[in-house]
Enzyme design. Sequence first.
Site, mmCIF file in Angstrom:
data_model
loop_
_atom_site.group_PDB
_atom_site.id
_atom_site.type_symbol
_atom_site.label_atom_id
_atom_site.label_comp_id
_atom_site.label_asym_id
_atom_site.label_seq_id
_atom_site.Cartn_x
_atom_site.Cartn_y
_atom_site.Cartn_z
ATOM 1 N N ASP A 156 0.828 -1.208 0.000
ATOM 2 C CA ASP A 156 0.000 0.000 0.000
ATOM 3 C C ASP A 156 0.857 1.250 0.000
ATOM 4 O OD1 ASP A 156 -2.471 -1.304 -0.068
ATOM 5 O OD2 ASP A 156 -2.495 -1.569 2.101
ATOM 6 N N ASP B 202 -5.715 -6.392 -6.440
ATOM 7 C CA ASP B 202 -6.908 -6.096 -5.632
ATOM 8 C C ASP B 202 -7.577 -4.825 -6.157
ATOM 9 O OD1 ASP B 202 -8.825 -6.189 -3.648
ATOM 10 O OD2 ASP B 202 -7.524 -5.313 -2.116
ATOM 11 N N ASP C 61 -18.862 -4.312 -12.382
ATOM 12 C CA ASP C 61 -19.379 -3.627 -13.567
ATOM 13 C C ASP C 61 -20.289 -4.600 -14.310
ATOM 14 O OD1 ASP C 61 -19.626 -1.825 -15.810
ATOM 15 O OD2 ASP C 61 -17.654 -0.997 -15.302
ATOM 16 N N ILE C 62 -20.759 -4.230 -15.484
ATOM 17 C CA ILE C 62 -21.577 -5.168 -16.244
ATOM 18 C C ILE C 62 -20.696 -6.366 -16.656
ATOM 19 C CG2 ILE C 62 -23.168 -3.384 -17.069
ATOM 20 C CD1 ILE C 62 -21.705 -3.528 -19.785
ATOM 21 N N LYS D 129 0.259 -7.997 -2.596
ATOM 22 C CA LYS D 129 -1.009 -7.422 -3.067
ATOM 23 C C LYS D 129 -0.775 -6.005 -3.573
ATOM 24 C CE LYS D 129 -4.482 -5.997 -0.201
ATOM 25 N NZ LYS D 129 -5.097 -4.753 -0.669
ATOM 26 N N LYS E 70 -10.945 -5.010 -7.070
ATOM 27 C CA LYS E 70 -12.373 -5.206 -6.736
ATOM 28 C C LYS E 70 -13.310 -4.823 -7.885
ATOM 29 C CE LYS E 70 -11.658 -4.530 -1.753
ATOM 30 N NZ LYS E 70 -10.224 -4.179 -1.705
ATOM 31 N N GLY F 123 -0.467 -5.565 6.059
ATOM 32 C CA GLY F 123 0.230 -4.401 5.533
ATOM 33 C C GLY F 123 1.022 -3.744 6.626
ATOM 34 N N THR G 83 -15.151 -4.782 4.643
ATOM 35 C CA THR G 83 -14.943 -4.856 6.096
ATOM 36 C C THR G 83 -15.228 -3.517 6.769
ATOM 37 O OG1 THR G 83 -12.610 -4.402 5.745
ATOM 38 C CG2 THR G 83 -13.230 -6.701 5.975
ATOM 39 N N ARG H 281 -3.516 -8.517 13.027
ATOM 40 C CA ARG H 281 -2.534 -7.802 13.845
ATOM 41 C C ARG H 281 -1.838 -8.808 14.748
ATOM 42 N NH1 ARG H 281 -3.156 -4.738 10.657
ATOM 43 N NH2 ARG H 281 -3.771 -2.560 10.678
HETATM 44 O O1 C5P Z 1 -4.413 -2.558 7.865
HETATM 45 P P1 C5P Z 1 -3.374 -3.230 7.003
HETATM 46 O O2 C5P Z 1 -2.284 -2.306 6.596
HETATM 47 O O3 C5P Z 1 -2.874 -4.547 7.518
HETATM 48 O O4 C5P Z 1 -4.200 -3.545 5.678
HETATM 49 C C1 C5P Z 1 -3.685 -4.363 4.682
HETATM 50 C C2 C5P Z 1 -4.732 -4.572 3.620
HETATM 51 O O5 C5P Z 1 -5.889 -5.156 4.201
HETATM 52 C C3 C5P Z 1 -5.203 -3.302 2.916
HETATM 53 O O6 C5P Z 1 -4.536 -3.203 1.681
HETATM 54 C C4 C5P Z 1 -6.672 -3.530 2.693
HETATM 55 O O7 C5P Z 1 -6.916 -3.981 1.374
HETATM 56 C C5 C5P Z 1 -7.052 -4.648 3.597
HETATM 57 N N1 C5P Z 1 -7.966 -4.181 4.650
HETATM 58 C C6 C5P Z 1 -9.300 -4.561 4.624
HETATM 59 N N2 C5P Z 1 -10.152 -4.168 5.596
HETATM 60 C C7 C5P Z 1 -9.730 -3.363 6.580
HETATM 61 C C8 C5P Z 1 -8.390 -2.937 6.607
HETATM 62 C C9 C5P Z 1 -7.523 -3.376 5.620
HETATM 63 O O8 C5P Z 1 -9.700 -5.282 3.728
HETATM 64 N N3 C5P Z 1 -10.595 -2.983 7.536
#
Ligand code: C5P
Length: 224
Positions: free
Chosen positions: A14, A64, A69-70, A36, A66, A213, A123, A184
Amino acid sequence: MSPEVLKRVILALDTPDLGQAQAWVQHYSAQVHAFKIGGALVLRYGLGIVETLRHDGAERIFLDLKFHDIPHVVQLAVRTAGEQGVWMLTLHTSGGEAMMRSAVEAVADLPNRPLLMGVTVLTSLGAEALQTIGIPRTPRAQVLRMARQAHQCGLDGVIASPLEIRLLRRHFPPPFLIVTPGIRPAQSDPGDQKRTATPEQALRAGADYLVMGRALLGQREGLG
Ligand code: C5P
């Protein structure tokens, strides 16, 4: 974290900075399962970044974006990603059954086709937010409903928060895949994540892969 657990980690790159992403890949490629990438890197550098990161040691890339769309448009996007050699990609199950089936068809003949993973409920959405968009169910009930559709349409698995892993595993045994963010390590700062689990808890509950991440990379290096 133990080497065995790290082997189940998908490291989220990220950052909008290619140099940073390459440094992370070079540092972690021997330890984690996959990397990712999302909009930040792909919009800036194009899908060619898959090849670039592969040269740096990223054998498996999870795209990733996501898709939602059609069916025809998703089919084209998924095919393009498949031809680029991505290992795994995401699409929204709320795009509907025709859209999911189009995605499955799009890559069925590729020798190393990507794994197709359904996003069930983001989430970040709680019960109240679901009501607001007209879905009169708890997140858990909606996750299960959407996972069932993903399974019926031939997707390879779903993305699920730590709270839904056990529920999904009861209904969908392997090889249906469960990929879980919100991880975590014990004693770490939960940051902006609310529904977290430790890597060991998530794997015990039945997750196949853990998306991590900031907890691995630290909060400072270009991460929100
Ligand atoms: O929070 P962290 O840095 O570990 O997030 C890693 C990945 O997890 C993010 O790239 C995101 O796509 C995903 N994520 C998620 N839902 C969350 C937080 C992070 O899907 N609440």
